[in-house]
Design an enzyme around this catalytic site. Structure first.
Site, PDB file in Angstrom:
ATOM      1  N   ARG A  52      33.409  80.148  28.540  1.00 24.01           N
ATOM      2  CA  ARG A  52      33.538  79.071  28.578  1.00 24.01           C
ATOM      3  C   ARG A  52      34.716  78.058  28.972  1.00 24.01           C
ATOM      4  NH1 ARG A  52      32.234  74.296  29.555  1.00 24.01           N
ATOM      5  NH2 ARG A  52      31.118  73.149  31.510  1.00 24.01           N
ATOM      6  N   LYS A 104      16.304  69.361  30.630  1.00 30.76           N
ATOM      7  CA  LYS A 104      16.136  69.060  29.286  1.00 30.76           C
ATOM      8  C   LYS A 104      14.400  69.324  28.587  1.00 30.76           C
ATOM      9  CE  LYS A 104      20.309  70.251  27.838  1.00 30.76           C
ATOM     10  NZ  LYS A 104      21.197  69.335  27.109  1.00 30.76           N
ATOM     11  N   LYS A 147      16.278  77.589  30.815  1.00 30.31           N
ATOM     12  CA  LYS A 147      18.059  76.792  30.324  1.00 30.31           C
ATOM     13  C   LYS A 147      17.786  77.989  28.756  1.00 30.31           C
ATOM     14  CE  LYS A 147      20.914  73.382  29.858  1.00 30.31           C
ATOM     15  NZ  LYS A 147      21.987  73.890  28.961  1.00 30.31           N
ATOM     16  N   CYS A 151       8.715  83.011 -15.316  1.00 31.32           N
ATOM     17  CA  CYS A 151       8.940  83.091 -16.009  1.00 31.32           C
ATOM     18  C   CYS A 151       9.954  83.334 -17.111  1.00 31.32           C
ATOM     19  CB  CYS A 151       8.520  84.997 -15.877  1.00 31.32           C
ATOM     20  SG  CYS A 151      10.820  85.435 -15.930  1.00 31.32           S
ATOM     21  N   ASP A 189      15.161 109.034  22.677  1.00 27.53           N
ATOM     22  CA  ASP A 189      17.044 108.905  21.821  1.00 27.53           C
ATOM     23  C   ASP A 189      17.268 109.998  21.537  1.00 27.53           C
ATOM     24  OD1 ASP A 189      15.602 106.604  22.209  1.00 27.53           O
ATOM     25  OD2 ASP A 189      15.302 105.942  19.757  1.00 27.53           O
ATOM     26  N   CYS A 242       8.805  89.555 -14.588  1.00 26.44           N
ATOM     27  CA  CYS A 242       8.520  88.026 -14.528  1.00 26.44           C
ATOM     28  C   CYS A 242       7.125  88.177 -12.823  1.00 26.44           C
ATOM     29  CB  CYS A 242       9.387  87.662 -13.358  1.00 26.44           C
ATOM     30  SG  CYS A 242       9.432  86.434 -12.542  1.00 26.44           S
ATOM     31  N   TYR A 282      19.872 110.782  24.776  1.00 23.00           N
ATOM     32  CA  TYR A 282      20.787 110.309  25.219  1.00 23.00           C
ATOM     33  C   TYR A 282      21.837 110.112  23.647  1.00 23.00           C
ATOM     34  CZ  TYR A 282      22.843 105.402  25.204  1.00 23.00           C
ATOM     35  OH  TYR A 282      23.120 104.445  26.261  1.00 23.00           O
ATOM     36  N   GLU A 329      14.862  78.607  36.361  1.00 25.01           N
ATOM     37  CA  GLU A 329      14.950  79.161  35.874  1.00 25.01           C
ATOM     38  C   GLU A 329      15.294  78.989  34.315  1.00 25.01           C
ATOM     39  OE1 GLU A 329      19.524  80.553  36.164  1.00 25.01           O
ATOM     40  OE2 GLU A 329      18.691  80.869  39.034  1.00 25.01           O
ATOM     41  N   TYR A 341      23.096  84.602  35.632  1.00 27.13           N
ATOM     42  CA  TYR A 341      22.399  83.622  35.943  1.00 27.13           C
ATOM     43  C   TYR A 341      22.510  83.031  37.768  1.00 27.13           C
ATOM     44  CZ  TYR A 341      24.380  80.869  32.599  1.00 27.13           C
ATOM     45  OH  TYR A 341      24.912  79.707  31.433  1.00 27.13           O
ATOM     46  N   CYS A 360      14.244  80.910 -14.521  1.00 28.23           N
ATOM     47  CA  CYS A 360      13.123  81.633 -13.424  1.00 28.23           C
ATOM     48  C   CYS A 360      11.762  80.319 -14.258  1.00 28.23           C
ATOM     49  CB  CYS A 360      12.912  82.395 -13.643  1.00 28.23           C
ATOM     50  SG  CYS A 360      11.321  82.974 -12.432  1.00 28.23           S
ATOM     51  N   CYS A 372      16.510  86.119 -10.799  1.00 30.86           N
ATOM     52  CA  CYS A 372      15.272  85.894 -12.378  1.00 30.86           C
ATOM     53  C   CYS A 372      15.603  87.533 -12.472  1.00 30.86           C
ATOM     54  CB  CYS A 372      14.231  85.454 -12.074  1.00 30.86           C
ATOM     55  SG  CYS A 372      12.825  86.703 -12.698  1.00 30.86           S
ATOM     56  N   LYS A 423      18.013  75.233  40.843  1.00 35.10           N
ATOM     57  CA  LYS A 423      18.874  75.352  42.067  1.00 35.10           C
ATOM     58  C   LYS A 423      18.254  75.426  43.290  1.00 35.10           C
ATOM     59  CE  LYS A 423      20.990  78.031  38.376  1.00 35.10           C
ATOM     60  NZ  LYS A 423      21.547  79.841  37.805  1.00 35.10           N
ATOM     61  N   SER A 445      29.224  72.861  34.763  1.00 39.21           N
ATOM     62  CA  SER A 445      28.115  72.219  33.732  1.00 39.21           C
ATOM     63  C   SER A 445      27.143  71.595  34.402  1.00 39.21           C
ATOM     64  CB  SER A 445      28.874  71.136  32.771  1.00 39.21           C
ATOM     65  OG  SER A 445      29.651  70.092  33.707  1.00 39.21           O
ATOM     66  N   LEU A 446      25.897  70.867  33.921  1.00 42.22           N
ATOM     67  CA  LEU A 446      24.495  70.672  35.340  1.00 42.22           C
ATOM     68  C   LEU A 446      24.616  69.405  34.299  1.00 42.22           C
ATOM     69  CD1 LEU A 446      22.854  73.747  34.337  1.00 42.22           C
ATOM     70  CD2 LEU A 446      23.767  73.264  36.631  1.00 42.22           C
ATOM     71  N   ASP A 451      19.239  79.400  25.620  1.00 41.32           N
ATOM     72  CA  ASP A 451      20.517  78.152  24.652  1.00 41.32           C
ATOM     73  C   ASP A 451      21.107  79.509  23.845  1.00 41.32           C
ATOM     74  OD1 ASP A 451      21.363  76.958  22.914  1.00 41.32           O
ATOM     75  OD2 ASP A 451      19.493  76.082  21.498  1.00 41.32           O
ATOM     76  N   GLU A 487      24.078  84.085  30.540  1.00 38.31           N
ATOM     77  CA  GLU A 487      24.168  83.767  28.716  1.00 38.31           C
ATOM     78  C   GLU A 487      24.681  85.179  28.087  1.00 38.31           C
ATOM     79  OE1 GLU A 487      24.393  80.489  28.918  1.00 38.31           O
ATOM     80  OE2 GLU A 487      23.539  79.883  26.365  1.00 38.31           O
TER      81      GLU A 487
HETATM   82  S1  IVH Z   1      24.274  77.914  35.797  1.00 36.99           S
HETATM   83  C1  IVH Z   1      26.777  75.613  37.838  1.00 36.99           C
HETATM   84  N1  IVH Z   1      21.506  78.646  35.003  1.00 36.99           N
HETATM   85  O1  IVH Z   1      24.127  75.953  31.263  1.00 36.99           O
HETATM   86  C2  IVH Z   1      25.960  75.954  37.344  1.00 36.99           C
HETATM   87  N2  IVH Z   1      22.852  77.790  33.311  1.00 36.99           N
HETATM   88  O2  IVH Z   1      25.568  73.226  31.099  1.00 36.99           O
HETATM   89  C3  IVH Z   1      26.509  76.827  36.148  1.00 36.99           C
HETATM   90  N3  IVH Z   1      22.781  77.842  30.886  1.00 36.99           N
HETATM   91  O3  IVH Z   1      27.083  76.375  30.057  1.00 36.99           O
HETATM   92  C4  IVH Z   1      24.918  77.262  34.697  1.00 36.99           C
HETATM   93  N4  IVH Z   1      20.879  78.697  31.535  1.00 36.99           N
HETATM   94  O4  IVH Z   1      25.410  78.189  29.161  1.00 36.99           O
HETATM   95  C5  IVH Z   1      22.832  78.110  34.613  1.00 36.99           C
HETATM   96  N5  IVH Z   1      19.494  79.994  34.127  1.00 36.99           N
HETATM   97  C6  IVH Z   1      20.735  78.998  34.199  1.00 36.99           C
HETATM   98  C7  IVH Z   1      21.424  78.597  32.446  1.00 36.99           C
HETATM   99  C8  IVH Z   1      22.166  78.218  32.289  1.00 36.99           C
HETATM  100  C9  IVH Z   1      21.487  77.881  30.358  1.00 36.99           C
HETATM  101  C10 IVH Z   1      23.667  77.131  30.584  1.00 36.99           C
HETATM  102  C11 IVH Z   1      25.322  77.606  30.636  1.00 36.99           C
HETATM  103  C12 IVH Z   1      26.081  76.722  31.234  1.00 36.99           C
HETATM  104  C13 IVH Z   1      25.017  75.115  30.539  1.00 36.99           C
HETATM  105  C14 IVH Z   1      25.610  74.173  31.974  1.00 36.99           C
END
Ligand code: IVH
Length: 691
Positions: free
Chosen positions: A154, A334, A133, A431, A42, A451, A45, A131, A246, A428, A446, A310, A91-92, A135, A194
């Site tokens: 997004r 999910k 998902k 005590c 470190d 205490c 660096y 992969e 991703y 408290c 407290c 995918k 979105s998925l 959060d 993400e």
């Molecule tokens: S691919 C068209 N890969 O899921 C594909 N999304 O509903 C685009 N997310 O808003 C997304 N992990 O925030 C992809 N390994 C992953 C993911 C991922 C989390 C989230 C992403 C997106 C939501 C899709």
């Protein structure tokens, strides 16, 4: 080439050197953040970093947007600008069961069968990539010629918010990409990924916030989202944001054929790819992966809410296209929610080692992800008020970070009207001392020095080097003494005798003798050390020094008001309030009186000479009558004497002042008859303050 500028006589071109430094730092950043395999210390660096910073300070024109010095944040923005994504962020579609996963594969097979495709027949075995998902918060990063130009949220998928300044502070996001022969960098490139916070880092973040009296984040995703949407990127820079890539969006001029190659390219360019990501040769392998990931979920360092499948082949992806903003080639599988509903049966209050009162919901036991949950911290009163949690409420609970149970929200529609609001107690529960909430703090605390919930911590602090500095009285010994019931407050230390110590573990005649001597020898500490030793909140060593510089004796501090304390430079209203409440608490005054009886007499050298010969008390005779509210009579006597005054028992013509507390006796009448000045407690303290 000289990397360290040691070549004497050769001037180094600052432009060349700064580029060299940028590349070196970016390389070591990658070793550290992406590969988790640092090559240099470190310190080394930091050395490179400092050199670059100095160079840029002398030649500001050399600062580039991808310079690592630009990661520390910039002055706050008024608002974020909209950013139209060069290609939409889709979105998925969701799946919840294993059969949903198999249906997805069948849909794709049928689709291929119906349209002319490189896979005629429609009964192909389709290869996928799976992969986690993650959060967190999805972002889009735009790189031009390998340099990060924009980072955006997004938004609605078409237009997001430009959060570039915040994105730059994320160490795991390369400011410029590493090209290599096999993976040339496209001229314009969108990276999708993400922003996340690792669960351990999230815990630390929340602990700090709680300690600082700030509101805690409900989960790592909220913390990541909140941090990314800070208008002041200097705040973002302090948050433990991390990033996994991703996917790519816009991808100009590439020969890549599969998603797996895309992930390999992302890795080569310097991004982190989640280690679970893998290929699955057919759908049953995806199902297997789904089970595995679900089983591993709790052990992962980053929160996930499912698995993404995918289609691996990019031309097949193209062919499948999208419906209603979700690609046909991907699926979010999910996990069953880690949430349940239950009823709050009561709210317990726990007192922590630092005195913070934590309300804890006691709930009807409920199974969440195979674990029985019956208690959840509600953190503090603000959190309870914010969520409007009442005893008797039906609530949604979840295991945040999939480990710590948490009350998410109240289902208000199920209220019967008999639910009871909760108010944190004024005293408290352990005590009985006063509970105080200082400005700017979320926690109620407290303030009792004795205490039992805090006593070990208090005595360790009391005896510590910065405090009474009792040699040889360490944590282990203190814990033993407390556990054996030998000490219940700091003053009890002085009542210890050898026969108390000898039965303790690893304590012989000699060490017992040494300890008792050390306790005895520490009876006359400098005043500031005693003040610090008391463990008054917001009174650290430097604050204790300020107080000792202003006040001659502990009694003076005890008599000080908030207004008066805040006139001292660097003493803020919270510290002042904390001091005043500490000395108002009767149980604390008792311990202080006990300390005095035990012979604890701090010295304050800077005052010891001057006070005797000058000031309002010098040479004056005082008589005390009635009860003083704020201190024992003995203490008042000592304060008068420390200022060069004298106290006597009876009122005579030689008496200068009679100090009358509540229910004064005949001495007051006599003073009036003789025309001697009388002072009530307030006037007495005032006189002390001016002298
Ligand atoms: S691919 C068209 N890969 O899921 C594909 N999304 O509903 C685009 N997310 O808003 C997304 N992990 O925030 C992809 N390994 C992953 C993911 C991922 C989390 C989230 C992403 C997106 C939501 C899709």
């Amino acid at each position: 080439m000289s990397l360290n500028g040691q070549d004497v006589g050769q001037t180094i071109d600052p432009a060349i050197r700064s580029e060299e430094l940028r590349n070196l730092i970016a390389y070591h950043n990658r070793r550290y953040y992406q590969m988790d395999d640092p090559e240099i210390s470190d310190t080394a660096y930091d050395f490179l970093f400092t050199e670059l910073r100095h160079l840029e300070a002398s030649y500001p024109e050399l600062i580039t947007p991808d310079s690592p010095t630009q990661r520390v944040g910039a002055p706050p923005l008024e608002k974020f600008q909209p950013f139209p994504h060069p290609s939409p962020m889709l979105s998925l579609a969701n799946a919840f069961t294993e059969d949903d996963i198999r249906d997805f594969d069948e849909r794709i097979s049928r689709f291929i069968g119906r349209f002319p495709s490189p896979f005629p027949g429609g009964s192909e075995i389709i290869a996928y990539v799976i992969e986690p998902k993650l959060d967190g918060v999805a972002v889009n990063l735009l790189y031009e010629h390998g340099v990060l130009v924009t980072g955006a949220t997004r938004g609605d998928g078409a237009t997001g918010e430009d959060v570039t300044l915040n994105i730059r502070t994320v160490a795991a996001i390369p400011l410029s990409l590493v090209g290599n022969g096999a993976m040339p960098i496209p001229a314009r490139l969108e990276i999708r990924g993400e922003i996340v916070i690792a669960t351990p880092a999230f815990r630390v973040l929340n602990e700090r916030r709680l300690e600082a009296g700030e509101q805690v984040f409900a989960n790592p995703r909220n913390a990541a989202a909140g941090s990314l949407r800070q208008l002041d990127s200097r705040i973002t820079a302090k948050r433990p944001l991390d990033f996994f890539a991703y996917a790519v969006g816009l991808l100009e001029g590439t020969a890549m054929k599969s998603h797996w190659e895309v992930l390999a390219a992302l890795k080569a360019w310097g991004f982190k790819i989640h280690p679970f990501a893998r290929t699955a040769d057919q759908i049953e392998e995806c199902v297997k992966g789904y089970r595995e990931l679900y089983a591993a979920r709790e052990k992962l360092s980053y929160e996930i809410d499912g698995m993404v499948i995918k289609v691996n082949d990019l031309s097949l992806q193209d062919e499948l296209g999208a419906v209603s903003r979700s690609p046909r080639w991907a699926l979010a599988c999910k996990f069953p929610a880690h949430q349940e509903t239950t009823v709050i049966e009561g709210i317990d209050v726990q007192v922590g080692r630092t005195g913070a009162l934590t309300p804890v919901a006691v709930m009807t036991p409920v199974q969440i992800g195979g674990v029985t949950v019956s208690r959840a911290s509600l953190h503090n009163q603000d959190e309870i008020d914010r969520k409007d949690i009442r005893i008797g409420d039906t609530v949604v609970v979840q295991r945040a970070g999939d480990v710590i149970p948490e009350v998410v929200k109240v289902i208000t529609s199920l209220r019967k009207g008999t639910e009871l609001p909760f108010v944190i107690p004024q005293t408290c529960p352990v005590c009985g001392s006063a509970v105080v909430r200082l400005d700017g703090e979320a926690a109620h605390r407290c303030i009792g020095i004795a205490c039992p919930a805090q006593i070990k911590e208090h005595i360790v602090h009391f005896a510590s080097r910065g405090g009474m500095d009792i040699e040889g009285l360490g944590e282990k010994m203190i814990y033993q003494l407390v556990d054996a019931g030998l000490i219940k407050d700091p003053a009890d230390l002085y009542a210890l005798r050898a026969e108390h110590l000898l039965p303790l573990e690893r304590t012989g005649e000699k060490s017992a003798g040494n300890l008792l001597r050390a306790i005895d020898e520490a009876k006359n500490p400098p005043l500031e050390k005693l003040i610090f030793a008391l463990g008054i909140r917001h009174v650290g060593e430097s604050m204790a020094k300020l107080l000792a510089r202003r006040y001659a004796a502990l009694g003076d501090i005890m008599a000080a008001t908030i207004d008066e304390l805040t006139t001292i430079r660097d003493v803020g209203p919270e510290a002042a309030k904390s001091v005043v409440s500490f000395f108002q608490e009767p149980s604390n005054l008792q311990v202080l009186a006990k300390l005095k009886t035990a012979g604890i007499a701090p010295i304050n050298r800077q005052f010891s000479v001057a006070t005797e010969s000058s000031g309002a008390f010098a040479g004056k005779t005082f008589v005390l009558t009635g009860t003083l509210e704020r201190m024992a009579r003995q203490e008042a006597r000592e304060l008068i004497e420390s200022r060069g005054g004298k106290t006597t028992e009876s009122v005579t013509r030689k008496t200068d002042y009679v100090i009358a507390g509540t229910s004064p006796g005949s001495k007051l009448d006599k003073a009036k008859t003789l025309g001697i000045s009388t002072l009530d407690e307030e006037a007495f303290f005032k006189l002390m303050r001016v002298s």
